[in-house]
Design a protein around this motif. Structure first.
Motif, mmCIF file in Angstrom:
data_model
loop_
_atom_site.group_PDB
_atom_site.id
_atom_site.type_symbol
_atom_site.label_atom_id
_atom_site.label_comp_id
_atom_site.label_asym_id
_atom_site.label_seq_id
_atom_site.Cartn_x
_atom_site.Cartn_y
_atom_site.Cartn_z
ATOM 1 N N GLN A 1 0.807 -1.207 0.000
ATOM 2 C CA GLN A 1 0.000 0.000 0.000
ATOM 3 C C GLN A 1 0.850 1.271 0.000
ATOM 4 O O GLN A 1 0.418 2.292 -0.526
ATOM 5 N N THR A 2 2.031 1.202 0.600
ATOM 6 C CA THR A 2 2.815 2.438 0.724
ATOM 7 C C THR A 2 3.860 2.590 -0.372
ATOM 8 O O THR A 2 4.315 3.695 -0.633
ATOM 9 N N MET A 3 4.235 1.504 -0.996
ATOM 10 C CA MET A 3 5.168 1.610 -2.128
ATOM 11 C C MET A 3 4.507 2.485 -3.200
ATOM 12 O O MET A 3 3.361 2.248 -3.573
ATOM 13 N N PRO A 4 5.205 3.547 -3.699
ATOM 14 C CA PRO A 4 4.556 4.402 -4.707
ATOM 15 C C PRO A 4 4.027 3.569 -5.873
ATOM 16 O O PRO A 4 4.717 2.676 -6.379
ATOM 17 N N ALA A 5 2.802 3.870 -6.265
ATOM 18 C CA ALA A 5 2.116 3.020 -7.237
ATOM 19 C C ALA A 5 2.849 2.960 -8.571
ATOM 20 O O ALA A 5 2.799 1.939 -9.274
ATOM 21 N N PHE A 6 3.571 4.050 -8.929
ATOM 22 C CA PHE A 6 4.307 4.049 -10.194
ATOM 23 C C PHE A 6 5.318 2.913 -10.247
ATOM 24 O O PHE A 6 5.596 2.367 -11.314
ATOM 25 N N VAL A 7 5.865 2.565 -9.077
ATOM 26 C CA VAL A 7 6.917 1.544 -9.040
ATOM 27 C C VAL A 7 6.393 0.203 -9.541
ATOM 28 O O VAL A 7 7.117 -0.555 -10.184
ATOM 29 N N TYR A 8 5.132 -0.091 -9.260
ATOM 30 C CA TYR A 8 4.556 -1.360 -9.739
ATOM 31 C C TYR A 8 4.508 -1.397 -11.268
ATOM 32 O O TYR A 8 4.530 -2.456 -11.874
ATOM 33 N N LEU A 9 4.368 -0.182 -11.825
ATOM 34 C CA LEU A 9 4.157 -0.124 -13.267
ATOM 35 C C LEU A 9 5.358 -0.662 -14.037
ATOM 36 O O LEU A 9 5.198 -1.272 -15.097
ATOM 37 N N ILE A 10 6.556 -0.449 -13.460
ATOM 38 C CA ILE A 10 7.752 -0.825 -14.218
ATOM 39 C C ILE A 10 7.821 -2.338 -14.467
ATOM 40 O O ILE A 10 7.841 -2.789 -15.620
ATOM 41 N N PRO A 11 7.800 -3.160 -13.368
ATOM 42 C CA PRO A 11 7.805 -4.609 -13.645
ATOM 43 C C PRO A 11 6.531 -5.061 -14.361
ATOM 44 O O PRO A 11 6.577 -5.977 -15.189
ATOM 45 N N ALA A 12 5.410 -4.405 -14.057
ATOM 46 C CA ALA A 12 4.166 -4.790 -14.724
ATOM 47 C C ALA A 12 4.281 -4.590 -16.227
ATOM 48 O O ALA A 12 3.821 -5.432 -17.019
ATOM 49 N N LEU A 13 4.949 -3.485 -16.617
ATOM 50 C CA LEU A 13 5.161 -3.222 -18.044
ATOM 51 C C LEU A 13 6.023 -4.304 -18.668
ATOM 52 O O LEU A 13 5.747 -4.796 -19.763
ATOM 53 N N ILE B 1 -2.818 -4.781 -7.070
ATOM 54 C CA ILE B 1 -1.855 -4.795 -5.967
ATOM 55 C C ILE B 1 -2.084 -3.602 -5.046
ATOM 56 O O ILE B 1 -2.060 -3.730 -3.820
ATOM 57 N N PHE B 2 -2.341 -2.449 -5.662
ATOM 58 C CA PHE B 2 -2.514 -1.249 -4.861
ATOM 59 C C PHE B 2 -3.821 -1.278 -4.069
ATOM 60 O O PHE B 2 -3.886 -0.789 -2.938
ATOM 61 N N ALA B 3 -4.859 -1.877 -4.639
ATOM 62 C CA ALA B 3 -6.199 -1.720 -4.072
ATOM 63 C C ALA B 3 -6.627 -2.843 -3.139
ATOM 64 O O ALA B 3 -7.620 -2.703 -2.429
ATOM 65 N N MET B 4 -5.879 -3.960 -3.107
ATOM 66 C CA MET B 4 -6.440 -5.096 -2.374
ATOM 67 C C MET B 4 -6.274 -5.011 -0.846
ATOM 68 O O MET B 4 -6.994 -5.690 -0.103
ATOM 69 N N ALA B 5 -5.371 -4.167 -0.377
ATOM 70 C CA ALA B 5 -5.092 -4.148 1.069
ATOM 71 C C ALA B 5 -6.343 -3.939 1.937
ATOM 72 O O ALA B 5 -6.567 -4.714 2.879
ATOM 73 N N PRO B 6 -7.182 -2.936 1.669
ATOM 74 C CA PRO B 6 -8.344 -2.773 2.561
ATOM 75 C C PRO B 6 -9.292 -3.963 2.528
ATOM 76 O O PRO B 6 -9.948 -4.247 3.535
ATOM 77 N N MET C 1 -12.874 2.100 -4.569
ATOM 78 C CA MET C 1 -12.455 3.497 -4.615
ATOM 79 C C MET C 1 -10.954 3.614 -4.892
ATOM 80 O O MET C 1 -10.517 4.488 -5.649
ATOM 81 N N LEU C 2 -10.175 2.725 -4.278
ATOM 82 C CA LEU C 2 -8.729 2.767 -4.534
ATOM 83 C C LEU C 2 -8.443 2.405 -5.986
ATOM 84 O O LEU C 2 -7.534 2.970 -6.615
ATOM 85 N N SER C 3 -9.213 1.467 -6.535
ATOM 86 C CA SER C 3 -9.039 1.096 -7.943
ATOM 87 C C SER C 3 -9.253 2.318 -8.839
ATOM 88 O O SER C 3 -8.493 2.571 -9.772
#
Lengths: 311, 446
Positions: A142-154, A170-175, A227-229
């Motif tokens: 949740q705290t890792m900046p969301a842009f960072v996920y984009l790199i490996p995802a790309l 990944i960003f939205a599932m925590a809650p 909402m996070l999505s």
């Protein structure tokens, strides 16, 4: 003596090659598990196409009618009228197609996030060890900046809608995980003990007692997942997911204030409708409890969605 | 249940607990070893807690066995070991002849479904289900089909007095009614054993009294074995066939309410019971004294008069064959008979005396005692005289004053109305042997 051994300034480049290790790991994943990520890409992409088709293929007025009826059923005529007006505004702004693309992405990503997070939450509620392992991972995600996920995802999924979906999940599932755990742990201990005392199996207790009683909390978690999505759509637009996010990114590149506002306003309208609809799901609609208006103001819904959830 | 893998052994006690220990915290086995070696609960290290220490007891079929103790005495932990909700650290539990300690979870669940149900302090009803579905829950878990379990639940709902509330949710019911649902749920499961954990403690006093009375009635009707946990001594005394008093994890005394009250095992129990409502616990038979002013009908008026003279009383109980109480004679009537040389004592026997059953509570004796100038006669079911309760004895018992204080002169009740020398003169004047009559009287009564 000791200060002499230490460098006078901190290093500006990494001394420990943590970044390269992660890079190597991603490379390793691409090489050995390429088939797996290919399959995932096909599955997520296919799912998105189906949902997008279902939303974009019918005439816009039919979709507006369905949403309005849903609003009427879940909340009442005032909200239904508001939703209809908002959706018509999106149509008049010329963003209907993009809005449906975004909605499809949000729905697919949220659905997958919920399917993964609720069972994880159940696991965390039943086992202290699982909870202790899952919690820091969630914090990290949740705290890792969301842009960072984009790199490996790309790298793993290539440009398109799928890396956007994956980063959103990944960003939205925590809650979803947190609120499920909280809800189940919050079920009256004596009620669960009573079920044990009558010889119920743990699976039956989960199905008949814990999940139904935790449902309002779980649904609040699901609302937060959605909402996070939605708050991720702009970021997903950067990797070519299209939709309203793509419009926002394009307006940013062109310094196009008009387009940016039109696309942004459409995101806000979608957010309010989704938030209020899913929030209404969590309230019991029996004769016993009268429905009460949601306490939070509509205008702060997107802002609230972007905040980390206090679980 | 034809698939019951643990058929009840008819001769076994309902529940048997042998040397049960339950320790929480670090190294529970070490805690038990320390306790076995004689350590007290207070002397254990801070990270070790002993909840139950060396509990051994048997609960007979069909009895109400009350475990009583203050909070923290370990009674809730104890009851949870009896159905395996908590596993004992050491010792074994037998339910209807089956050792449940160490059973696999699945088999343990089978025992709970078929043998032991439970009622909880805060009711623990399923808040999202209606009354009837709550009551039917045990049957549902047992796999009884919907129609049948609804029918059986309906019957039980009628028994506990909740008819008409079947389709309400628990939150719509008052506390007392919710606990009726809790009780009905346990009864509907149709197990032989009922565990009740402070079941009435959360209720208002009036409702509690009502529930206690209902429980006693139900138990008499259905013959369940009930293990009842409470911190309320009056409740324990009212409900219990036998009571186990717990203190600091240990059972300090097991006995009937009267045994606990009249013969406390130690100062703790004695102190505990001093505030109990004795009038509701003690029965006529536990406070009665041997009847002394008694004459056999066959002994005749002269023996009766002499007995009354010796005891300086104005009345004597008249017994027939096998100590059956026939009535009472007054000194004035008897002395007239003696003067007239009549021999049939039955002519002057009065039947207007107060006789009470041996099981009557003291609270129900007060009125009779006030209205009668004679000590109350205590009789058994075949009207045999067991003893008498003079007013003084009744007051002493209610006030927890020992009435057996040794050489304190026993009150004469009722006092003689004719001076002793007049009686003696009458006896001498009418002649006949005076002493052998005693032997005749004694002989006829044995």
């Amino acid at each position: 003596m000791i200060p002499a051994l230490l460098p006078s300034t901190p290093p500006t480049s990494p001394v420990i090659p943590l970044g390269p290790w992660v890079e190597a790991f991603i490379e390793f994943l691409t090489e050995t598990l390429g088939w797996f990520f290919g399959g995932l890409r096909a599955a997520f992409g296919g799912l998105y196409d189906v949902v997008d088709l279902a939303l974009a293929a019918p005439p816009f007025w039919a979709v507006i009618a369905v949403v309005t009826l849903l609003g009427l059923y879940l909340r009442g005529w005032l909200f239904a009228a508001g939703s209809a007006l908002g959706l018509v505004l999106i149509v008049l702004l010329g963003q209907w197609g993009n809005a449906m693309d975004t909605l499809a992405l949000v729905l697919v990503a949220s659905a997958i996030a919920i399917i993964v997070s609720v069972p994880l939450g159940i696991l965390a509620a039943r086992s202290g060890t699982a909870s202790a392992v899952i919690k820091p991972i969630l914090d990290f995600m949740q705290t890792m900046p969301a842009f960072v996920y984009l790199i490996p995802a790309l790298i793993l999924f290539r440009v398109g809608v799928v890396p956007g979906i994956v980063a959103t999940i990944i960003f939205a599932m925590a809650p979803g995980v947190r609120m499920t755990e909280l809800g189940i742990r919050g079920v009256d201990k004596e009620v669960v003990e009573a079920a044990h005392a009558f010889g119920s199996s743990p699976a039956r207790i989960l199905r008949q007692i814990q999940l139904p009683l935790a449902m309002p909390t779980i649904l609040a978690g699901i609302n937060q997942v959605i909402m996070l999505s939605l708050s991720m759509v702009v970021i997903a637009g950067m990797v070519g997911a299209g939709g309203l996010g793509g419009q926002v990114v394009a307006s940013l590149n062109r310094i196009d204030v008009a387009l940016g506002f039109e696309a942004g306003l459409s995101v806000v309208i979608l957010a309010i409708i989704l938030d209020r609809l899913t929030a209404a799901l969590g309230r019991p609609r029996t004769k016993l409890f009268r429905r009460t208006p949601a306490p939070d103001a509509a205008a702060d819904a997107p802002a609230r969605a972007a905040e980390p959830v206090a679980a | 249940m034809s698939d019951n893998p643990y058929p009840a052994v008819p001769t076994a006690p309902a529940v048997r607990a042998a040397a049960l220990y339950k320790a929480f915290g670090r190294k529970p086995l070490d805690t038990v070893a320390r306790l076995r070696a004689g350590a007290e609960r207070g002397s254990l290290p801070a990270e070790q807690t002993a909840a139950v220490i060396d509990a051994t007891f048997e609960v007979k079929r069909g009895e109400i066995f009350v475990v009583m103790g203050l909070s923290g005495s370990g009674k809730s932990t104890l009851i949870r070991m009896l159905n395996g909700l908590l596993a004992p650290t050491s010792g074994t539990v037998e339910v209807a002849g089956t050792t449940i300690t160490g059973l696999a979870p699945k088999q343990l669940r089978a025992v709970r479904r078929q043998s032991v149900s439970m009622v909880f302090q805060h009711f623990a009803l399923l808040p999202h289900r209606t009354v009837i579905d709550n009551v039917a829950y045990g049957l549902e878990v047992q796999g009884v089909p919907l129609e049948e379990r609804r029918a059986r639940a309906n019957t039980i709902i009628g028994i506990v007095g909740l008819a008409g509330w079947e389709d309400k949710l628990p939150a719509q019911l008052s506390g007392g009614m919710q606990q009726r649902v809790g009780l009905a749920r346990a009864l509907a499961a149709d197990t032989d054993i009922l565990l009740m954990d402070e079941a009435f403690s959360a209720l208002d006093p009036l409702i509690r009294r009502e529930m206690q009375e209902q429980l006693v009635e139900l138990q008499a009707e259905l013959g369940k074995t009930i293990i009842f946990i409470t911190h309320d001594l009056n409740e324990a005394m009212f409900l219990g066939d036998r009571i186990a008093v717990m203190r600091d994890g240990r059972i300090v005394q097991i006995g009937t309410p009267e045994e606990i009250l009249t013969d406390p095992a130690n100062d703790y129990v004695a102190q505990f019971v001093q505030d109990v409502d004795r009038a509701r616990v003690l029965t006529a038979s536990s406070v009665m004294e041997p009847a002394r002013a008694i004459v056999s009908l066959s002994a005749g008026p002269r023996a009766a008069l002499r007995t009354m003279r010796d005891l300086q009383t104005s009345a004597a109980y008249v017994l027939g064959n096998g100590r059956t109480l026939l009535g009472v004679v007054r000194d004035r009537d008897v002395i007239r008979q003696v003067k007239n040389r009549e021999t049939d004592l039955s002519l002057v026997v009065r039947h207007d005396l107060s006789a009470v059953d041996a099981d009557t509570n003291l609270s129900d004796l007060v009125e009779a005692s006030v209205e009668s100038d004679l000590p109350l006669a205590v009789v058994d079911s075949r009207t045999r005289l067991l003893g008498v309760i003079p007013r003084v004895t009744l007051l002493a018992a209610l006030g927890n004053v020992s009435s057996h204080t040794g050489e304190v002169p026993v009150m004469i009740d009722p006092p003689a109305t004719i001076p002793v020398d007049v009686v003696t003169e009458t006896l001498l004047a009418t002649g006949g042997p005076t002493e052998p009559a005693d032997a005749a009287l004694e002989g006829s009564l044995r």
